[in-house]
Enzyme design. Structure first.
Site, PDB file in Angstrom:
ATOM      1  NE  ARG A 129     -52.453   5.301  25.562  1.00 55.24           N
ATOM      2  CZ  ARG A 129     -52.637   4.472  24.538  1.00 55.24           C
ATOM      3  NH1 ARG A 129     -53.598   3.570  24.582  1.00 55.24           N
ATOM      4  NH2 ARG A 129     -51.871   4.557  23.464  1.00 55.24           N
ATOM      5  CG  HIS A 132     -51.292   0.946  24.285  1.00 55.36           C
ATOM      6  ND1 HIS A 132     -51.471   1.188  25.627  1.00 55.36           N
ATOM      7  CD2 HIS A 132     -50.153   1.608  23.943  1.00 55.36           C
ATOM      8  CE1 HIS A 132     -50.504   1.972  26.073  1.00 55.36           C
ATOM      9  NE2 HIS A 132     -49.679   2.243  25.082  1.00 55.36           N
ATOM     10  CG  HIS A 134     -46.285   1.957  21.565  1.00 53.88           C
ATOM     11  ND1 HIS A 134     -45.049   1.810  22.126  1.00 53.88           N
ATOM     12  CD2 HIS A 134     -47.128   2.301  22.575  1.00 53.88           C
ATOM     13  CE1 HIS A 134     -45.131   2.088  23.425  1.00 53.88           C
ATOM     14  NE2 HIS A 134     -46.377   2.375  23.736  1.00 53.88           N
ATOM     15  CD  GLU A 138     -45.411   3.848  27.337  1.00 54.04           C
ATOM     16  OE1 GLU A 138     -46.019   3.475  26.307  1.00 54.04           O
ATOM     17  OE2 GLU A 138     -45.954   3.937  28.447  1.00 54.04           O
ATOM     18  CG  HIS A 177     -47.578  -0.996  27.544  1.00 54.78           C
ATOM     19  ND1 HIS A 177     -46.957  -1.283  26.356  1.00 54.78           N
ATOM     20  CD2 HIS A 177     -47.907   0.328  27.497  1.00 54.78           C
ATOM     21  CE1 HIS A 177     -46.896  -0.177  25.619  1.00 54.78           C
ATOM     22  NE2 HIS A 177     -47.477   0.810  26.280  1.00 54.78           N
ATOM     23  CD  GLU A 200     -49.698   7.393  23.882  1.00 55.76           C
ATOM     24  OE1 GLU A 200     -48.867   6.471  23.878  1.00 55.76           O
ATOM     25  OE2 GLU A 200     -50.866   7.241  24.271  1.00 55.76           O
TER      26      GLU A 200
HETATM   27 MN    MN Z   1     -47.709   2.857  25.492  1.00 56.76          MN
END
Ligand code: MN
Ligand code: MN
Length: 420
Positions: A129, A132, A134, A138, A177, A200
């Site tokens: 993943r 990124h 946000h 999380e 992360h 997401e």
């Molecule tokens: Mn994340």
């Protein structure tokens, strides 16, 4: 309803309720009343049944009915409408990329849940993943396999850790992360965000920021030649395949060892911790800011409820509850004034929702352990036990309210059992 079908329904109701230990008189009444669609509205359920009020000769989705008998045919104590309390990850579309997939149960499909959104993600071995960050915190619970996570603190110290089934991680909002699937078969995990409308699809991606910055600015910022950035991906990477990483020790040493190591621990072994409470009804493990200090805004409890037992009648004074069912079968009734009560069935991969302060129970209605997470956008796990309250009020008060005398009241558990 023809006779054969009606008998079958009566037997189904009978066997289900008898497992729960109802007395036979109450059982017969409950079964009978439960068969009429509007039983809770009628004065004479006998008459309603006699005239086939609840017959359903039209089409039926048998698979859904079998899974949701309490929802379709509620106990007679249900009433009114308190909004949706159920959804399932098995109803939401998957976004599949090379290397894995993701899908989400957010406020868009479960409108009652304004404080929390949930996401599931699969990463095959080696797949990433993308790096990124946000706007929401999380919190994650690993459902399968193994993963490596990295997160950088604003002071530049870095956390790198490996997680396995039953482990958690927390990434504070805005902290950059990554997640990578490890061997032998990658990972699958549940992500929790403390914003109901989180998606997401709306995260800050490293590749996208680079693609939207003039190359001469990238060159000036990094001190690298502009030609370097001609080779960076133009499209978001999001989920993409990669090679398995080096050992944890190698990666930690390579980035600078202790000198750049995070003071904070961002992973936690929830499933393998000592139970917070355990009795013959099951086990509860609570993880919040008290034992996992990095998790300042999300608290959770992992429930293992043995067949025939239940999470006691209770409520949460500080947050709404977002539930994820990991294994087994259960049912929950949520009460909310004025006069609303809703019962739904829950299976593995389903999501449940309980408004702040709304009283509820979760009962194992299957013949295997019911395993579920209670998750809160809160600093602290907090619940109020009905049993404990009944034992704390003076006996005259209890007698006046529920006509339960002192001798009988002494049989109620005085210390919050969590599971009964
Ligand atoms: Mn994340
Ligand atoms: Mn609860």
């Amino acid at each position: 309803m023809n006779d054969e079908k009606k008998n079958k329904a009566v037997q189904d109701g009978f066997s289900r309720r008898s497992v729960l230990g109802f007395g036979s008189a109450a059982l017969a009444a409950a079964t009978f009343a439960g068969l009429t669609a509007s039983a809770q509205e009628r004065v004479s359920t006998q008459k309603a049944e006699h005239d086939h009020s609840s017959s359903d000769p039209g089409p039926e989705n048998k698979a859904l009915l079998d899974q949701n008998s309490n929802s379709n045919n509620p106990p007679p104590t249900d009433h009114g409408d308190l909004g949706p309390i159920w959804y399932s990850f098995d109803l939401v579309k998957k976004r599949v990329e090379e290397g894995g997939w993701t899908h989400e149960v957010t406020q868009r499909v479960l409108p009652s849940s304004k404080d929390i959104a949930g996401v599931q993600m699969r990463l095959t071995a080696g797949s990433y993943r993308e790096l990124h960050w946000h706007t929401a915190d999380e919190w994650a619970y690993v459902l399968y396999g193994n993963a490596r996570v990295t997160v950088m603190n604003p002071d530049g110290t870095m956390f790198i850790g490996d997680v396995s089934e039953g482990d958690l991680w927390i990434f504070p909002a805005g902290y950059p992360h990554s997640i990578q699937g490890l061997g032998p078969d990658g990972t699958e995990f549940l992500l929790i965000f403390n914003q109901g409308l989180f998606s997401e699809d709306g995260t800050m991606l490293l590749s996208e920021w680079v693609a939207h910055t003039p190359p001469e600015v990238l060159a000036k910022n990094t001190g690298l030649d502009k030609s370097v950035f001609a080779q960076t991906p133009g499209a978001p990477l999001y989920i993409f395949p990669g090679n398995l990483p080096n050992s944890l020790e190698h990666d930690k040493a390579e980035i600078g060892g202790e000198r750049v190591a995070s003071k904070y621990q961002y992973t936690f072994r929830m499933r393998s911790m000592e139970p917070t409470k355990a009795n013959k009804a099951g086990e509860v493990r609570v993880v919040d800011s008290h034992n996992f200090p990095a998790s300042r805004h999300i608290a959770a409890a992992l429930l293992i409820i043995k067949p025939g037992h239940m999470r006691e009648m209770h409520w949460h004074p500080n947050a709404s509850e977002w539930q994820y069912y990991i294994a087994g079968k259960g049912r929950m009734t949520v009460f909310f004034p004025v006069d609303n009560a809703r019962t739904m069935d829950f299976s593995a991969n389903d999501v449940g929702f309980v408004p702040t302060n709304a009283p509820h129970y979760v009962e194992n209605t299957g013949d295997t352990d019911l395993v579920a997470l209670e998750i809160f956008a809160a600093e602290e796990f907090m619940d109020v036990s009905l049993n404990q309250w009944l034992r704390r009020v003076p006996s005259e008060m209890l007698k006046a309210h529920l006509n339960i005398d002192k001798e009988m009241a002494m049989k109620i558990p005085a210390e919050k059992p969590e599971l009964v």
